[in-house]
Design an enzyme around this catalytic site. Structure first.
Site, PDB file in Angstrom:
ATOM      1  N   GLU A  44      26.285 -20.310 -27.980  1.00 25.28           N
ATOM      2  CA  GLU A  44      25.940 -18.925 -28.319  1.00 25.28           C
ATOM      3  C   GLU A  44      26.002 -18.056 -27.071  1.00 25.28           C
ATOM      4  OE1 GLU A  44      22.397 -16.452 -30.642  1.00 25.28           O
ATOM      5  OE2 GLU A  44      21.897 -18.342 -29.652  1.00 25.28           O
ATOM      6  N   LYS A 114      25.561 -13.063 -36.934  1.00 25.64           N
ATOM      7  CA  LYS A 114      24.226 -13.650 -37.048  1.00 25.64           C
ATOM      8  C   LYS A 114      23.387 -12.867 -38.052  1.00 25.64           C
ATOM      9  CE  LYS A 114      20.657 -15.484 -33.919  1.00 25.64           C
ATOM     10  NZ  LYS A 114      20.275 -15.564 -32.488  1.00 25.64           N
ATOM     11  N   CYS A 155      22.361 -20.112 -34.222  1.00 26.59           N
ATOM     12  CA  CYS A 155      21.020 -20.322 -33.675  1.00 26.59           C
ATOM     13  C   CYS A 155      19.891 -20.126 -34.693  1.00 26.59           C
ATOM     14  CB  CYS A 155      20.836 -19.425 -32.450  1.00 26.59           C
ATOM     15  SG  CYS A 155      19.492 -19.953 -31.351  1.00 26.59           S
TER      16      CYS A 155
END
Length: 277
Positions: A44, A114, A155
């Site tokens: 990331e 995300k 994540c």
């Protein structure tokens, strides 16, 4: 459909200069390609120091210089490149934490923004607010490969079990997770989370993180990891830079699902999970 997938997870130090981060990533891709790797996963924000103030500064639009370099690398080294994540600026000026995937010809085959922004405040530990500068994405992301369907999230997304299950319902046998857990959440939750998601969904789960740098504004836990559909840890790095190579026997997914048919035993007459779009 190929049953064997050679994968590499890259755990690298993020550099202040984007060009330096790209060069560092390429050195790992070159090494992975020399080992016959099919698919590489980067961390990331691998080319942007992980602080909210940096995201707008480092952000580029899809198709600009960083995207072009990643496309070139995938093509040059003849591999699938799940290019970690980068700060992306859209036409309206919004900033996203975005993961691109490129095929062996350098063509983009997936983009994930995300969905769940990392806004936390742990007493005595980490505080962070991605929403100060980032906009949340709104799409579940899967993509087709020569090894079948794969899922992609970033994540904090991986903490939400519904998202992984939606990817599996689309046919995913592998879930890719560029991530950057910190020194509060990493030791507590990193391995548990990857083993739980792999076990619940009977998939291979792969997480790539930046290498640890205690002098940075945000210290990554590192510990890039690969977990099997049975919940076994197949490989794990420590804190330092490195590359984790593994060969995944994808027939193992079908074997585990056949022998322990969790997905088939769901009570869809009682509960369901659906996408809203």
């Amino acid at each position: 459909m190929s049953a064997t997938l050679k994968v590499a997870l890259v755990q690298m130090q993020v550099q202040t200069q984007t060009s330096d981060s790209l060069s560092r990533a390429e050195s790992f891709l070159r090494e992975a390609a020399s080992q016959g790797t099919d698919l590489v996963l980067l961390p990331e924000m691998f080319c942007c120091p992980y602080q909210t103030k940096n995201f707008p500064v480092y952000a580029q639009a899809e198709g600009e210089a960083v995207w072009q370099e990643l496309s070139r690398m995938a093509r040059q080294y003849n591999l699938i490149l799940a290019a970690g994540s980068v700060p992306e600026r859209d036409e309206a000026g919004k900033i996203y934490n975005t993961a691109y995937v490129f095929d062996r010809q350098g063509r983009q085959i997936a983009r994930h923004r995300k969905m769940h922004l990392f806004d936390i405040d742990v007493t005595g530990g980490q505080s962070f607010r991605e929403s100060d500068t980032l906009t949340a994405g709104d799409s579940v992301t899967t993509f087709e490969t020569e090894w079948g369907v794969m899922g992609l999230c970033i994540c904090y997304d991986f903490r939400f079990p519904e998202l992984s299950r939606l990817m599996v319902d689309r046919g995913a046998r592998v879930i890719l997770v560029p991530a950057a857990f910190n020194m509060t959440t990493g030791p507590a939750h990193w391995e548990i989370l990857f083993r739980a998601r792999a076990l619940d969904n009977q998939v291979f789960a792969r997480g790539a993180a930046p290498a640890r740098d205690a002098s940075s504004g945000y210290t990554s836990y590192g510990n890039s990891i690969i977990v099997s559909p049975w919940g076994d840890v197949l490989g794990r790095l420590g804190a330092e830079e490195g590359i984790l190579l593994s060969t995944l026997e994808l027939d193992r997914v079908e074997q585990v699902r056949r022998e322990l048919p969790l997905l088939a035993h769901r009570r869809k007459d009682v509960y369901t999970l659906t996408e809203n779009r």
